[in-house]
Design a protein around this motif. Structure first.
Motif, PDB file in Angstrom:
ATOM      1  N   PRO A  44     -26.135 -23.827   2.314  1.00 30.55           N
ATOM      2  CA  PRO A  44     -26.924 -24.847   1.588  1.00 30.55           C
ATOM      3  C   PRO A  44     -26.017 -25.776   0.790  1.00 30.55           C
ATOM      4  CG  PRO A  44     -27.843 -22.648   1.272  1.00 30.55           C
ATOM      5  CD  PRO A  44     -26.501 -22.459   1.917  1.00 30.55           C
ATOM      6  N   ALA A  45     -26.370 -27.032   0.765  1.00 34.51           N
ATOM      7  CA  ALA A  45     -25.577 -28.013   0.022  1.00 34.51           C
ATOM      8  C   ALA A  45     -25.521 -27.651  -1.455  1.00 34.51           C
ATOM      9  CB  ALA A  45     -26.173 -29.406   0.199  1.00 34.51           C
ATOM     10  N   LYS A  46     -24.366 -27.838  -2.071  1.00 36.38           N
ATOM     11  CA  LYS A  46     -24.134 -27.609  -3.501  1.00 36.38           C
ATOM     12  C   LYS A  46     -24.326 -26.151  -3.915  1.00 36.38           C
ATOM     13  CE  LYS A  46     -25.412 -32.324  -4.796  1.00 36.38           C
ATOM     14  NZ  LYS A  46     -26.268 -33.194  -5.655  1.00 36.38           N
ATOM     15  N   SER A  47     -24.294 -25.239  -2.965  1.00 44.49           N
ATOM     16  CA  SER A  47     -24.394 -23.815  -3.291  1.00 44.49           C
ATOM     17  C   SER A  47     -23.000 -23.235  -3.481  1.00 44.49           C
ATOM     18  CB  SER A  47     -25.116 -23.061  -2.178  1.00 44.49           C
ATOM     19  OG  SER A  47     -24.345 -23.085  -0.986  1.00 44.49           O
ATOM     20  N   ALA A  48     -22.948 -22.058  -4.138  1.00 45.95           N
ATOM     21  CA  ALA A  48     -21.658 -21.398  -4.322  1.00 45.95           C
ATOM     22  C   ALA A  48     -21.058 -21.010  -2.975  1.00 45.95           C
ATOM     23  CB  ALA A  48     -21.841 -20.159  -5.206  1.00 45.95           C
ATOM     24  N   PHE A  49     -21.927 -20.610  -2.050  1.00 42.39           N
ATOM     25  CA  PHE A  49     -21.482 -20.242  -0.703  1.00 42.39           C
ATOM     26  C   PHE A  49     -20.807 -21.424  -0.028  1.00 42.39           C
ATOM     27  CE2 PHE A  49     -22.439 -19.236   3.831  1.00 42.39           C
ATOM     28  CZ  PHE A  49     -21.748 -18.032   3.886  1.00 42.39           C
ATOM     29  N   ARG A  50     -21.408 -22.598  -0.179  1.00 46.94           N
ATOM     30  CA  ARG A  50     -20.839 -23.813   0.417  1.00 46.94           C
ATOM     31  C   ARG A  50     -19.499 -24.149  -0.236  1.00 46.94           C
ATOM     32  NH1 ARG A  50     -22.755 -28.197   3.363  1.00 46.94           N
ATOM     33  NH2 ARG A  50     -21.009 -29.603   3.744  1.00 46.94           N
ATOM     34  N   PHE A  51     -19.416 -23.993  -1.549  1.00 48.57           N
ATOM     35  CA  PHE A  51     -18.178 -24.304  -2.266  1.00 48.57           C
ATOM     36  C   PHE A  51     -17.050 -23.388  -1.802  1.00 48.57           C
ATOM     37  CE2 PHE A  51     -15.287 -23.363  -5.793  1.00 48.57           C
ATOM     38  CZ  PHE A  51     -14.782 -24.633  -6.037  1.00 48.57           C
ATOM     39  N   VAL A  52     -17.359 -22.103  -1.624  1.00 45.62           N
ATOM     40  CA  VAL A  52     -16.344 -21.145  -1.180  1.00 45.62           C
ATOM     41  C   VAL A  52     -15.775 -21.562   0.170  1.00 45.62           C
ATOM     42  CG1 VAL A  52     -15.969 -18.781  -0.382  1.00 45.62           C
ATOM     43  CG2 VAL A  52     -17.210 -19.207  -2.519  1.00 45.62           C
ATOM     44  N   PHE A  53     -16.656 -21.977   1.084  1.00 47.07           N
ATOM     45  CA  PHE A  53     -16.175 -22.369   2.406  1.00 47.07           C
ATOM     46  C   PHE A  53     -15.520 -23.745   2.399  1.00 47.07           C
ATOM     47  CE2 PHE A  53     -18.640 -18.828   3.917  1.00 47.07           C
ATOM     48  CZ  PHE A  53     -17.906 -18.390   5.015  1.00 47.07           C
ATOM     49  N   ASP A  54     -15.934 -24.610   1.489  1.00 52.78           N
ATOM     50  CA  ASP A  54     -15.288 -25.917   1.397  1.00 52.78           C
ATOM     51  C   ASP A  54     -13.813 -25.782   1.015  1.00 52.78           C
ATOM     52  OD1 ASP A  54     -17.225 -27.724   2.159  1.00 52.78           O
ATOM     53  OD2 ASP A  54     -18.148 -27.818   0.172  1.00 52.78           O
ATOM     54  N   VAL A  55     -13.510 -24.845   0.137  1.00 54.38           N
ATOM     55  CA  VAL A  55     -12.141 -24.706  -0.350  1.00 54.38           C
ATOM     56  C   VAL A  55     -11.409 -23.541   0.316  1.00 54.38           C
ATOM     57  CG1 VAL A  55     -12.757 -25.679  -2.587  1.00 54.38           C
ATOM     58  CG2 VAL A  55     -12.817 -23.200  -2.273  1.00 54.38           C
ATOM     59  N   GLY A  56     -12.107 -22.823   1.196  1.00 50.73           N
ATOM     60  CA  GLY A  56     -11.532 -21.585   1.717  1.00 50.73           C
ATOM     61  C   GLY A  56     -10.985 -21.639   3.127  1.00 50.73           C
ATOM     62  N   PHE A  57     -10.802 -22.848   3.684  1.00 49.97           N
ATOM     63  CA  PHE A  57     -10.330 -22.899   5.071  1.00 49.97           C
ATOM     64  C   PHE A  57      -8.934 -22.303   5.218  1.00 49.97           C
ATOM     65  CE2 PHE A  57      -8.016 -24.972   8.540  1.00 49.97           C
ATOM     66  CZ  PHE A  57      -8.824 -24.583   9.608  1.00 49.97           C
ATOM     67  N   LEU A  58      -8.036 -22.602   4.288  1.00 52.03           N
ATOM     68  CA  LEU A  58      -6.661 -22.117   4.412  1.00 52.03           C
ATOM     69  C   LEU A  58      -6.602 -20.587   4.379  1.00 52.03           C
ATOM     70  CD1 LEU A  58      -3.683 -22.733   4.706  1.00 52.03           C
ATOM     71  CD2 LEU A  58      -3.533 -22.963   2.209  1.00 52.03           C
ATOM     72  N   PRO A  59      -7.242 -19.913   3.394  1.00 50.19           N
ATOM     73  CA  PRO A  59      -7.238 -18.440   3.439  1.00 50.19           C
ATOM     74  C   PRO A  59      -7.894 -17.891   4.703  1.00 50.19           C
ATOM     75  CG  PRO A  59      -7.918 -19.214   1.283  1.00 50.19           C
ATOM     76  CD  PRO A  59      -7.875 -20.416   2.166  1.00 50.19           C
TER      77      PRO A  59
END
Length: 212
Positions: A44-59
C-alpha cells in the motif's frame, strides 16, 4: 606461453557453463528480483511495508548475492565435479562456429532495430523500462554466448527481448511490469539450465563403485 594461458582461461570459462548450473543461479537471482518488484507493487502507498521495500533493494540484492553463489558451488561440487572433475571444452567445428556467429549477428541486428523502432514510434501506454531492460539482458547474453560457447544463451536472450517488448507495449502498472519481466527471464533461465543440466547428467553418469 601467453597464448596457452589465454587458451586455458577460455576453456575454464567455457567449462563453467557446460552443465547449466550457471543459468539456474542466474534464474534464481532474476526470480528474487521479480519477487522484490512484486512486493513493491502490492505494498500500500505510504505504508511502512512500502517504505521498507523502497529503501531495501540493496540489502535484498546483497542477500541473494550471498546465498545464490553458495547454492551454485554446492551444486557444482555434488553434481559436476564428482562426475567429471575439470571439464574440458570441445571446440566446435569452424562451419558450426561460423553459422552460429551469423545467426547471433542477425539476431542482434534485428533486436537492435526492433528496440530502436519501438522507442521512436511509441504506442499508447508504452513503458520503455522493460524494453530497455530486455535490451541489456539480450546484449549481455549474446556476448556471453560468444565467450563461453554456450549458444543456448541466445535463445534466452531472445526470450528476454520478447518479454521486454511485450510488457512495454502492454503498458502494465508500475513495478508490476518489472516483476513480470524478471519473472519471465527467470523462467527462461530455469528452463535452459534445467534442460542443460539434465542432459549433462545423462551424458556423465557417476562411475560404477561411487555412491550417489
Amino acid at each position: 606461453m601467453t597464448t596457452d594461458i589465454k587458451s586455458i582461461e577460455k576453456r575454464t570459462a567455457q567449462s563453467w557453463f557446460e552443465d547449466g548450473i550457471w543459468e539456474l543461479g542466474a534464474g534464481g537471482l532474476s526470480a528474487w528480483i521479480a519477487l522484490y518488484f512484486l512486493f513493491l507493487a502490492l505494498a500500500p502507498a505510504k505504508s511502512a511495508f512500502r517504505f521498507v521495500f523502497d529503501v531495501g533493494f540493496l540489502p535484498w540484492f546483497l542477500l541473494a548475492g550471498w546465498v545464490l553463489p553458495k547454492i551454485v558451488r554446492w551444486l557444482k561440487q555434488n553434481l559436476t565435479y564428482r562426475r567429471t572433475g575439470f571439464v574440458s571444452y570441445c571446440r566446435p567445428e569452424k562451419k558450426a562456429r561460423t553459422r552460429k556467429a551469423l545467426i547471433s549477428g542477425i539476431m542482434a541486428g534485428l533486436v537492435s532495430f526492433g528496440f530502436a523502432f519501438l522507442l521512436t514510434h511509441r504506442p499508447v501506454n508504452f513503458d520503455p523500462v522493460p524494453i530497455v531492460s530486455g535490451l541489456v539482458f539480450t546484449l549481455v547474453l549474446i556476448l556471453m554466448s560468444f565467450r563461453t560457447g554456450a549458444w543456448r544463451l541466445i535463445l534466452v536472450a531472445a526470450a528476454a527481448a520478447a518479454s521486454g517488448t511485450m510488457i512495454s507495449i502492454g503498458g502494465w502498472a508500475s513495478h508490476f511490469n518489472l516483476a513480470a519481466f524478471y519473472g519471465l527471464v527467470a523462467v527462461a533461465l530455469f528452463v535452459s539450465g534445467g534442460v542443460t543440466l539434465a542432459l549433462y547428467l545423462r551424458r556423465n553418469p557417476i562411475q560404477s563403485g561411487e555412491a550417489e
